[in-house]
Design an enzyme around this catalytic site. Structure first.
Site, PDB file in Angstrom:
ATOM      1  N   LYS A   1      23.045  27.384 -70.755  1.00 27.70           N
ATOM      2  CA  LYS A   1      23.085  26.085 -70.668  1.00 27.70           C
ATOM      3  C   LYS A   1      21.310  26.121 -70.412  1.00 27.70           C
ATOM      4  O   LYS A   1      20.610  26.906 -69.815  1.00 27.70           O
ATOM      5  CB  LYS A   1      23.534  25.467 -69.118  1.00 27.70           C
ATOM      6  CG  LYS A   1      22.660  26.110 -67.485  1.00 27.70           C
ATOM      7  CD  LYS A   1      24.322  25.155 -66.748  1.00 27.70           C
ATOM      8  CE  LYS A   1      23.229  25.793 -64.895  1.00 27.70           C
ATOM      9  NZ  LYS A   1      24.127  25.155 -64.494  1.00 27.70           N
TER      10      LYS A   1
ATOM     11  N   HIS B   1      30.175  14.909 -74.639  1.00 28.82           N
ATOM     12  CA  HIS B   1      30.491  15.738 -74.831  1.00 28.82           C
ATOM     13  C   HIS B   1      29.963  15.634 -76.444  1.00 28.82           C
ATOM     14  O   HIS B   1      30.855  14.666 -76.732  1.00 28.82           O
ATOM     15  CB  HIS B   1      31.598  15.721 -74.056  1.00 28.82           C
ATOM     16  CG  HIS B   1      31.564  16.302 -72.351  1.00 28.82           C
ATOM     17  ND1 HIS B   1      31.848  15.406 -71.840  1.00 28.82           N
ATOM     18  CD2 HIS B   1      31.553  17.432 -71.912  1.00 28.82           C
ATOM     19  CE1 HIS B   1      31.757  15.954 -71.220  1.00 28.82           C
ATOM     20  NE2 HIS B   1      31.198  16.705 -70.810  1.00 28.82           N
TER      21      HIS B   1
ATOM     22  N   ASP C   1      26.976  11.266 -68.745  1.00 24.79           N
ATOM     23  CA  ASP C   1      27.871  12.110 -69.269  1.00 24.79           C
ATOM     24  C   ASP C   1      28.308  12.338 -70.232  1.00 24.79           C
ATOM     25  O   ASP C   1      28.440  10.871 -71.724  1.00 24.79           O
ATOM     26  CB  ASP C   1      29.032  12.726 -68.082  1.00 24.79           C
ATOM     27  CG  ASP C   1      29.112  13.948 -68.284  1.00 24.79           C
ATOM     28  OD1 ASP C   1      28.380  14.850 -68.710  1.00 24.79           O
ATOM     29  OD2 ASP C   1      30.249  14.388 -67.090  1.00 24.79           O
TER      30      ASP C   1
ATOM     31  N   HIS D   1      27.598  20.088 -73.374  1.00 23.54           N
ATOM     32  CA  HIS D   1      28.030  19.184 -71.965  1.00 23.54           C
ATOM     33  C   HIS D   1      26.223  18.545 -72.151  1.00 23.54           C
ATOM     34  O   HIS D   1      25.395  19.464 -72.595  1.00 23.54           O
ATOM     35  CB  HIS D   1      28.228  19.817 -70.844  1.00 23.54           C
ATOM     36  CG  HIS D   1      29.616  20.602 -71.439  1.00 23.54           C
ATOM     37  ND1 HIS D   1      30.532  19.963 -70.037  1.00 23.54           N
ATOM     38  CD2 HIS D   1      30.127  22.000 -72.045  1.00 23.54           C
ATOM     39  CE1 HIS D   1      31.858  21.120 -70.395  1.00 23.54           C
ATOM     40  NE2 HIS D   1      31.126  21.954 -71.679  1.00 23.54           N
TER      41      HIS D   1
ATOM     42  N   ARG E   1      32.779  14.728 -55.291  1.00 23.37           N
ATOM     43  CA  ARG E   1      32.714  16.372 -54.755  1.00 23.37           C
ATOM     44  C   ARG E   1      31.827  16.672 -53.516  1.00 23.37           C
ATOM     45  O   ARG E   1      30.962  15.847 -52.782  1.00 23.37           O
ATOM     46  CB  ARG E   1      31.766  17.316 -55.475  1.00 23.37           C
ATOM     47  CG  ARG E   1      32.116  17.239 -57.430  1.00 23.37           C
ATOM     48  CD  ARG E   1      30.871  18.206 -58.185  1.00 23.37           C
ATOM     49  NE  ARG E   1      31.290  17.947 -59.147  1.00 23.37           N
ATOM     50  CZ  ARG E   1      30.166  18.894 -60.367  1.00 23.37           C
ATOM     51  NH1 ARG E   1      29.174  19.182 -60.166  1.00 23.37           N
ATOM     52  NH2 ARG E   1      30.622  17.498 -61.594  1.00 23.37           N
TER      53      ARG E   1
ATOM     54  N   GLN F   1      27.563  10.717 -63.380  1.00 22.26           N
ATOM     55  CA  GLN F   1      26.751  11.343 -64.657  1.00 22.26           C
ATOM     56  C   GLN F   1      26.837  10.468 -65.447  1.00 22.26           C
ATOM     57  O   GLN F   1      27.476   9.810 -66.122  1.00 22.26           O
ATOM     58  CB  GLN F   1      28.040  12.403 -64.383  1.00 22.26           C
ATOM     59  CG  GLN F   1      27.610  13.496 -62.805  1.00 22.26           C
ATOM     60  CD  GLN F   1      27.731  14.423 -63.746  1.00 22.26           C
ATOM     61  OE1 GLN F   1      29.293  14.689 -64.551  1.00 22.26           O
ATOM     62  NE2 GLN F   1      27.755  16.174 -63.352  1.00 22.26           N
TER      63      GLN F   1
ATOM     64  N   CYS G   1      34.117  16.119 -68.135  1.00 19.51           N
ATOM     65  CA  CYS G   1      34.999  16.487 -69.216  1.00 19.51           C
ATOM     66  C   CYS G   1      36.294  17.076 -69.639  1.00 19.51           C
ATOM     67  O   CYS G   1      36.727  17.212 -70.953  1.00 19.51           O
ATOM     68  CB  CYS G   1      33.569  18.372 -68.986  1.00 19.51           C
ATOM     69  SG  CYS G   1      33.408  18.704 -67.545  1.00 19.51           S
TER      70      CYS G   1
END
Length: 651
Positions: free
Chosen positions: A477, A393, A391, A523, A371, A389, A342
């Site tokens: 979320k 946005h 991902d 997100h 991570r 991910q 992000c």
């Protein structure tokens, strides 16, 4: 009794009953029916789960919990952890206890055996002791106790772990529970007595650092599961055996999808050719749907400067727990492996001025992030240290948030439907109203974001549960939880509303009023992570993927070497039509080749011999169905493409 004050108890069916002050959940159950009284395990009083024997002193809303309720099972399994501890104390004198919570399926207790050996071979003796103690039908007795007395008790017992836990508790908020000869520090609740526990199975043993801190001592974690009926345990164990056959780690190896290497590093999967093809198909599937939905592809680096994450607030929130520094020749530079995408996408937004007409701006990336997970928590593909991910946005105006949220819900449900994930639930994760300091941003922004999620979920008819305190630190979320073959819940898709990162990165757009405004950021990740999604997909399908997704869709089996050239000719014809597979040229009998193709879960087997070669045919077998007869190669292509079309609908 008649002179006692009367209180009003509201029940789930909407009825309100009057009882003497001090009535217990068990007494309420008995007043309804003897059968309910026999089955009640605990009572939910004004939203908090209590012992069914605990007196209720004021008007309250009460739900009576049985084995059929998740909170009932949790109470049953937590009480079983105490029964395990009692058995261990009887069998291993001097044992010290950490914590023993319930899990979604079963329980564990962390213990310090003081050097005494314990292995899975000892489980039978421990189970027998637990059964013996359970037959005693000892009540779980709750006792409020002062902090001084609690410290005195565990000082005399010599249990430093309980003393450390007591140190963090407030006087007047401490309770002990005793069953039989065993007393434990515990806030409860518990089932009425040990006799309710009829079937017991200890399942595993592992190491666990005290309080999940590597600087602390390694304790022994003993896992178990219990049931009120032996038949239910037998059914559970059968389910576990079936799940083992579907274990994605086992199938991933057998199907040559992925591997791990100690030299590469723990938790860093290596995708083998067939696994890479599976990933690419999934990515292409979602990218196609995203392009139709107005997403724009972007690519960002695998690293970022520390300053990026200081700005986003992630560094302050997670620090060394999520970030892995990268050494560079310049000591003044501080780079980190990217743990999330992000902040990079915020910087892409800032590359040029934006107008209200540019919004919503939807930026999508299959971004690999890193991570640090402790080695004891790593598990196949479901918990890794490097993962990708899906991902995206979405930067939008406040008046666009709900509509964009609805569009993302539709995309997630499309993904789940196409891939056969029908057993899912949706969780709305909100702030903990009692601990707002954990979160950044104003109450007004949080209320707007939470309302948008709640309204959009209701509009799409989602069956949701709401969890306070489970929101991200920057916003609420909606998480989609999918059950695997063992019935465990995993978070896959997620959608989050965020007013905070746009503020931290000074993101702006020029509104219709010609003034500067701050966009809202959504997100979203329908898969969640490619690794976890594929793990659950493997287990849900037992490795028998949908035809469009299978790494090898066909295998061509020449009856002998004489027909190898024709087999290759057929293969290249099919390959030109984007039908994936290979020719099995091994010097094996055709029966062996068919069996091997079945084991490796290839959907179609095309057998070629003298007749097939002379008439330009293929003889077709389908996994799980057997012989489908012979077809011209061009007819098989039409048949195959129709199967794909039926399998894969457009977004």
């Amino acid at each position: 009794m008649s002179d006692q004050p009367i209180i009003k108890i509201s029940l789930p069916d909407g009825s309100v009953r009057e009882y003497p002050k001090g009535v217990t959940g068990h007494q309420i159950a008995f007043s309804i029916s003897e059968g309910l009284a026999r089955n009640v395990l605990a009572a939910k009083v004004n939203g908090e789960v209590w012992d069914s024997s605990r007196p209720i002193e004021a008007d309250a809303t009460v739900t009576l919990l049985t084995w059929n309720d998740p909170e009932g099972k949790a109470t049953f399994w937590h009480s079983s952890a105490h029964l395990l501890a009692e058995a261990l104390e009887a069998l291993y004198p001097g044992v010290k206890f950490g914590t023993g919570p319930s899990l979604e399926k079963g329980f564990y207790y962390d213990v310090d055996l003081g050097g005494q050996a314990l292995s899975m071979e000892d489980f039978a003796a421990i189970e027998a002791k637990m059964q013996e103690l359970a037959r005693g039908k000892n009540q779980y007795l709750r006792q409020p106790i002062s902090k001084a007395d609690a410290i005195s008790f565990f000082t005399e017992k010599g249990d430093e772990y309980k003393l450390e836990l007591i140190d963090g508790l407030e006087d007047g908020q401490i309770t002990f529970y005793t069953q039989g000869n065993f007393t434990d520090l515990c806030r409860g609740p518990h089932i009425p007595n040990t006799g309710i526990i009829k079937a017991i199975k200890l399942t595993n043993i592992a190491g666990a650092y005290w309080r999940n801190n590597q600087e602390n001592k390694m304790l022994t974690r003993i896992y178990g599961i219990t049931f009120p009926k032996q038949k239910e345990l037998e059914e559970h164990l059968h389910q576990v055996e079936e799940a083992k056959k579907r274990d994605h780690r086992k199938l991933g190896k057998e199907l040559e999808l992925f591997a791990f290497s100690e030299k590469v590093g723990q938790g860093l999967p290596l995708w083998l050719p067939k696994g890479a093809m599976l990933r690419e198909r999934l990515e292409s599937f979602l990218k196609k749907a995203q392009l139709k939905a107005g997403y724009l592809p972007v690519v960002t680096p695998h690293i970022g400067s520390k300053a990026l994450y200081v700005t986003s607030g992630h560094w302050e929130k997670y620090g060394k727990d999520s970030f892995q520094p990268i050494k560079t020749p310049d000591e003044d530079e501080e780079f980190m492996l990217k743990p999330m995408n992000c902040p990079h996408h915020c910087e892409i937004y800032k590359t040029k001025p934006r107008s209200y007409r540019d919004l919503p701006l939807r930026l999508a990336e299959f971004g690999t992030v890193y991570r640090y997970e402790q080695s004891g928590e790593l598990h196949g593909l479901t918990r890794v240290r490097g993962f990708t991910q899906d991902d995206a946005h979405i930067f939008c105006r406040t008046d666009q948030v709900k509509e964009e949220f609805l569009r993302v819900i539709d995309l997630v449900l499309y993904v789940f439907k196409t891939l056969g994930f029908n057993d899912y639930s949706a969780q709305i994760s909100l702030r903990d109203p009692e601990n707002k300091a954990k979160y950044i941003g104003t109450d007004e922004d949080w209320e707007k974001a939470e309302s948008a999620i709640i309204e959009a979920s209701a509009e799409r008819g989602l069956a949701t549960v709401t969890e306070l305190g489970e929101a991200a630190f920057y916003g609420p979320k909606l998480d989609f939880m999918v059950r695997d073959a063992l019935g465990r819940k995993w978070q896959l898709g997620t959608i989050q509303v965020d007013y905070q990162l746009p503020q931290r990165f000074n993101l702006e757009y020029i509104g219709s009023d010609n003034q500067k405004h701050q966009p809202v950021m959504i997100h979203r990740a329908p898969f969640g992570s490619m690794e976890r999604f594929i793990a659950i997909l493997i287990e849900n399908t037992a490795g028998q993927f949908p035809l469009w997704l299978s790494p090898d869709q066909i295998v061509i089996l020449p009856i002998s070497e004489k027909y190898a050239d024709y087999a290759e000719e057929v293969f290249f014809t099919l390959q030109d039509q984007d039908i994936r597979g290979f020719v099995d040229h091994r010097d094996e009998k055709i029966g062996r080749k068919i069996r091997d193709a079945e084991v490796t879960k290839v959907p179609f087997m095309l057998i070629v011999g003298e007749k097939e070669q002379s008439e330009q045919l293929v003889s077709i077998r389908r996994k799980g169905e057997g012989d489908l007869g012979s077809m011209k190669v061009e007819d098989f292509i039409v048949f195959f493409q129709k199967e794909i079309k039926n399998n894969l609908t457009s977004f």
